[in-house]
Design an enzyme around this catalytic site. Structure first.
Site, PDB file in Angstrom:
ATOM      1  N   GLU A 240       1.030  -1.242  -0.162  1.00  0.00           N
ATOM      2  CA  GLU A 240       0.079   0.021  -0.348  1.00  0.00           C
ATOM      3  C   GLU A 240       0.963   1.109   0.085  1.00  0.00           C
ATOM      4  OE1 GLU A 240      -1.480   3.296   0.826  1.00  0.00           O
ATOM      5  OE2 GLU A 240      -2.089   2.431   2.721  1.00  0.00           O
ATOM      6  N   CYS A 274      -1.708   8.773   3.135  1.00  0.00           N
ATOM      7  CA  CYS A 274      -1.655   8.369   1.466  1.00  0.00           C
ATOM      8  C   CYS A 274      -3.078   8.660   1.021  1.00  0.00           C
ATOM      9  CB  CYS A 274      -1.223   6.951   1.453  1.00  0.00           C
ATOM     10  SG  CYS A 274      -2.460   5.844   2.260  1.00  0.00           S
ATOM     11  N   GLU A 370       3.182  13.663  -4.971  1.00  0.00           N
ATOM     12  CA  GLU A 370       2.795  13.646  -3.850  1.00  0.00           C
ATOM     13  C   GLU A 370       3.579  14.444  -2.565  1.00  0.00           C
ATOM     14  OE1 GLU A 370       0.798  10.533  -0.673  1.00  0.00           O
ATOM     15  OE2 GLU A 370       2.604   9.778  -1.972  1.00  0.00           O
TER      16      GLU A 370
END
Length: 470
Positions: A240, A274, A370
């Site tokens: 993940e 995230c 990000e």
């Protein structure tokens, strides 16, 4: 100094490492820095404990997992204090991670049952599908939600009958180590082992030949390295990884209704999640009003240490991430118009003000990448088909959301997004019973729900021939 949990015993190890307070940038505690020998001992303990744990049955495993959740609640104030100390986050956020997320996943997975499935039954044969635990699971945990993500991995792994070795993030080991000390008398020896240490300890654990599966949450860059390290022994892997979640505000959205939740889901944990909003697409007709509203909210928020009862947002957790966010902040100033935040100031620690950037678009790092910090780019669009294409253009595909007054119309737009999770008029709505898949470079595999239990189990078909007359 808190100790590691190895084989049911607490170990101080042979060397230590500092823990840094993100509100000051100064060391305030020490923890063990696991060596290769510590990793070997933890894996050996997990391997030795596996047969009994595998065979003890769902009832026993449920009782242990639920007792683990109860232990968190019984010690929640102490654990929250440690979580605040090592992350700097406000108390309500620390309590939410412990009381809602961590315990929620332990209780949910403890309640699941996996029974054999009958595939074929006729005069000649009976075929059953069984799911069996894998063995030793290595759980590599990040720093942004250390206890929740540890429990998000421990719960399905143990519920499935595996044993676990957790490696905490180097910068947030305290709360998870303390949890291990609390759980030492609850979990059978060797079933759960908790190590603290640097990246070398994690690399040793991932490559260990007696580890059957690795589950990792963290950056895509590190995820690629973990995949490579698992290849020689063909370990199963759940990853993940990073996200660059897009949120789309439709032209019929009510700014007064959606601005507050959009703000909350953009800056939750100071953007260090995230699956919070990283790119906000707003229709032309609402663009200026949305920008002004979000800027006002950001300017009115209190950024402080979690020890301050009035704190709403805390610091970036560690120096490496702080430096990264600061670089994105400088790029945002060059590429767009900063309408809130933007200036670091001279206060100690790793505080970054909540920053809203407008008049920016794809092709700039603040949109395409990000930052994993409190910076939100607000991007203008005019055409629905165009904005869906732009939202889907990212190499990441973790989460996304659509906001509008006509829920059915918003859901139709949301269904066109290609991220693993899509929400309507909400974002990052995690629930232990709901699968949370990762697509593209956001990883692969799934966590959450019954689907999140299956990656911890191996399939086996049992094919039985029936006696034939004559």
């Amino acid at each position: 100094m808190h100790k590691m949990l190895i084989g049911g015993s607490l170990s101080a190890g042979s060397r230590t490492m500092d823990v840094i307070d993100p509100c000051t940038g100064q060391g305030f505690d020490q923890v063990p820095d696991a060596t290769a020998d510590d990793v070997d001992a933890a894996v050996a303990a997990a391997r030795a404990a596996f047969p009994a744990w595998r065979d003890c049955g769902f009832g026993k495993r449920e009782a242990v997992l639920k007792e683990m959740a109860d232990a968190i609640m019984a010690n929640i104030e102490e654990l929250a204090d440690l979580l605040i100390a090592e992350t700097g986050r406000p108390r309500d956020l620390a309590m939410f991670e412990l009381a809602h997320l961590a315990t929620g996943y332990l209780n949910y997975y403890g309640s699941l049952r996996i029974e054999p499935e009958l595939i074929v039954e006729d005069d000649t044969r009976r075929v059953e599908l069984h799911r069996k635990p894998l063995g030793v699971v290595a759980a590599i945990v990040p720093w942004n939600a250390p206890v929740f993500i540890a429990c998000n991995k421990i719960a399905p792994a143990m519920a499935a009958g595996n044993t676990v070795v957790v490696k905490t993030a180097p910068s947030t080991p305290l709360t998870t180590l303390r949890l291990g000390e609390i759980l030492a008398d609850i979990v059978p020896p060797g079933v759960l082992n908790i190590l603290s240490g640097g990246n070398d300890a994690g690399a040793t654990l991932v490559a260990h030949e007696d580890v059957a599966k690795v589950t990792f949450t963290g950056s895509s860059e590190t995820g690629r390295k973990i995949m490579a390290a698992c290849a020689p022994t063909l370990k199963r892997v759940t990853l993940e990884l990073g996200g660059n979640d897009a949120a789309i505000v439709l032209p019929d959205a009510d700014i007064q209704q959606v601005a507050a939740p959009i703000f909350a889901f953009s800056f939750f944990n100071s953007g260090q999640v995230c699956a919070v909003i990283k790119r906000l697409y707003v229709h032309d007709s609402l663009y200026d009003a949305m920008c002004d509203t979000l800027a006002t909210m950001a300017k009115g928020s209190k950024l402080a240490s979690g020890t301050d009862a009035d704190a709403q947002f805390g610091p970036v957790q560690n120096k490496a991430q702080y430096d990264k966010v600061c670089r994105y902040l400088e790029q945002a100033k060059r590429d767009g118009k900063v309408i809130a935040g933007g200036e670091i100031g001279d206060r100690p620690g790793y505080f970054v003000p909540l920053t809203v950037v407008r008049d920016v678009a794809e092709g700039h790092a603040i949109v395409d990448e990000e930052p994993f910090g409190p910076i939100l780019p607000v991007i203008r669009y005019s055409d629905i088909d165009d904005v869906v294409e732009r939202a889907n253009a990212s190499p990441f595909a973790l989460g996304g959301s659509v906001w509008g007054s006509d829920v059915a119309a918003a859901a139709k737009v949301a269904a066109r997004l290609e991220s693993g999770s899509v929400w309507v008029n909400q974002h990052c709505a995690l629930d232990p019973a709901v699968p949370f898949p990762a697509n593209r470079q956001s990883g692969f595999g799934v966590e959450g729900g019954i689907e999140g239990l299956y990656p911890y189990l191996a399939l086996q078909t049992l094919n039985i021939a029936k006696p034939q007359a004559g």
